[in-house]
Design a protein around this motif. Structure first.
Motif, PDB file in Angstrom:
ATOM      1  N   UNK A  44       0.868  -1.183   0.000  1.00  0.00           N
ATOM      2  CA  UNK A  44       0.000   0.000   0.000  1.00  0.00           C
ATOM      3  C   UNK A  44       0.904   1.233   0.000  1.00  0.00           C
ATOM      4  N   UNK A  45       0.365   2.388  -0.358  1.00  0.00           N
ATOM      5  CA  UNK A  45       1.218   3.586  -0.464  1.00  0.00           C
ATOM      6  C   UNK A  45       1.923   3.913   0.844  1.00  0.00           C
ATOM      7  N   UNK A  60      -7.689   1.283   7.158  1.00  0.00           N
ATOM      8  CA  UNK A  60      -6.408   1.832   6.717  1.00  0.00           C
ATOM      9  C   UNK A  60      -6.177   3.176   7.399  1.00  0.00           C
ATOM     10  N   UNK A  94     -15.652   0.521   3.940  1.00  0.00           N
ATOM     11  CA  UNK A  94     -14.479   1.293   3.536  1.00  0.00           C
ATOM     12  C   UNK A  94     -14.220   2.501   4.440  1.00  0.00           C
ATOM     13  N   UNK A 148      -7.642   8.915  -4.541  1.00  0.00           N
ATOM     14  CA  UNK A 148      -6.303   8.504  -4.105  1.00  0.00           C
ATOM     15  C   UNK A 148      -6.384   7.282  -3.201  1.00  0.00           C
ATOM     16  N   UNK A 149      -7.380   7.277  -2.335  1.00  0.00           N
ATOM     17  CA  UNK A 149      -7.532   6.145  -1.424  1.00  0.00           C
ATOM     18  C   UNK A 149      -8.164   4.940  -2.124  1.00  0.00           C
ATOM     19  N   UNK A 150      -9.194   5.180  -2.884  1.00  0.00           N
ATOM     20  CA  UNK A 150      -9.945   4.083  -3.497  1.00  0.00           C
ATOM     21  C   UNK A 150     -10.086   4.328  -4.994  1.00  0.00           C
ATOM     22  N   UNK A 151      -9.011   4.197  -5.748  1.00  0.00           N
ATOM     23  CA  UNK A 151      -9.061   4.512  -7.176  1.00  0.00           C
ATOM     24  C   UNK A 151      -9.996   3.611  -7.976  1.00  0.00           C
TER      25      UNK A 151
END
Lengths: 154, 144
Positions: A44-45, A60, A94, A148-151
């Motif tokens: 993950x990023x 997350x 989410x 950004x979080x959930x593309x």
């Protein structure tokens, strides 16, 4: 350019970070909890510092400082996790969270109390900055944060 | 109730649905790769060789990472193996993971490595998404 907040009250939380404080509408916050175990977030990023367990969910945990290019430090013993509800229209599991370096502080804002100012940090993930009782905090840009979080879901 | 395997890699543990396991192999049952690619070894299955990969706790493919067991999961054109320090079937039948979506882009076009999470008191485990992991290992690791 200064923009006065509309003439209405809104309840917000000031989230202290190791960078500029975050200003979040209270309505987006599901819960504020103590920091427990945060497991690693493989592949993950780097701005995702890990995954925390919360009410049977894996959540997350995002370093907003790292996401916006600010220096980030690990939270101390007074740190909290701020769990946010899923974005509108997304799956109900989410949730995601930010790290708070201390107990978030509630504010009731009116147009007389919060004035928009230039953001001290330039980032597409910051929508605006506000001066609240002499301190400057930034409001996340949720429209940019979401993809950004959930593309895949955006 | 579904059963799960627990894979331990370094200090991290992950769950794999038992239904996704094609079998666990010990190191001495594999053909060890001494040629220096990402593949740590193969399971011989007739005329086919099923590759296996070792990972670190951040799921970077690392043929030098320690491993003792390999669990094979379905993949195309052949199953792939995940090397781990230990792999054990959990006897707890009360494991009920909740859906979990990792943030950010998936590491390969086959999707994220994890699709669920199980929170047990103060412990949290990520549950492996077999198709995502299989595609990731074959895409990133290669098959040679």
């Amino acid at each position: 350019m200064s923009t006065a907040v509309a003439n209405q009250s809104v309840h917000v939380l000031e989230i202290p970070t190791s960078g500029v404080p975050l200003i979040l509408p209270s309505a987006v916050v599901a819960e504020i909890v103590n920091i427990g175990e945060i497991i690693s977030a493989p592949q993950m990023p780097s701005w995702c510092i890990g995954v925390a367990g919360w009410r049977h969910h894996g959540v997350s945990i995002i370093s907003f400082e790292a996401l916006t290019g600010q220096a980030a430090t690990a939270p101390g013993s007074r740190g909290k996790l701020v769990i946010l509800f899923p974005f509108p229209g997304q799956s109900r599991h989410q949730f995601f969270g930010f790290v708070s370096t201390a107990e978030p502080q509630p504010h009731m804002l009116t147009s007389n109390e919060a004035i928009g100012v230039d953001s001290p940090v330039a980032s597409p993930y910051i929508a605006a900055a506000m001066n609240i009782n002499g301190a400057i905090g930034v409001v996340p840009n949720f429209d940019n944060l979401r993809p950004a979080l959930f593309p895949a879901a955006s | 109730m579904a059963q799960f395997l627990r894979l331990t890699v370094g200090e991290s543990s992950f769950l794999l649905p038992g239904s996704a396991s094609l079998g666990i192999e010990k190191k001495d049952k594999l053909l060890i790769n001494s040629a220096g690619s990402n593949v740590i070894g193969w399971k011989q299955d007739g005329n086919n060789k099923w590759p296996a990969y070792a990972i670190d706790n951040m799921w970077n493919i690392d043929p030098t990472a320690p491993w003792d067991r390999v669990v094979y999961i379905p993949a195309s054109p052949f199953p792939v193996g995940i090397g781990a320090d230990s792999i054990e079937m959990l006897s707890d039948t009360d494991i009920e993971p909740a859906p979990f979506t990792p943030v950010g882009e998936a590491p390969s076009r086959y999707g994220h490595l994890f699709g669920a999470a199980w929170v047990d008191s103060d412990k949290t485990y990520l549950v492996i998404n077999p198709s995502g992991v299989a595609g990731y290992l074959l895409t990133i690791g290669g098959s040679a």
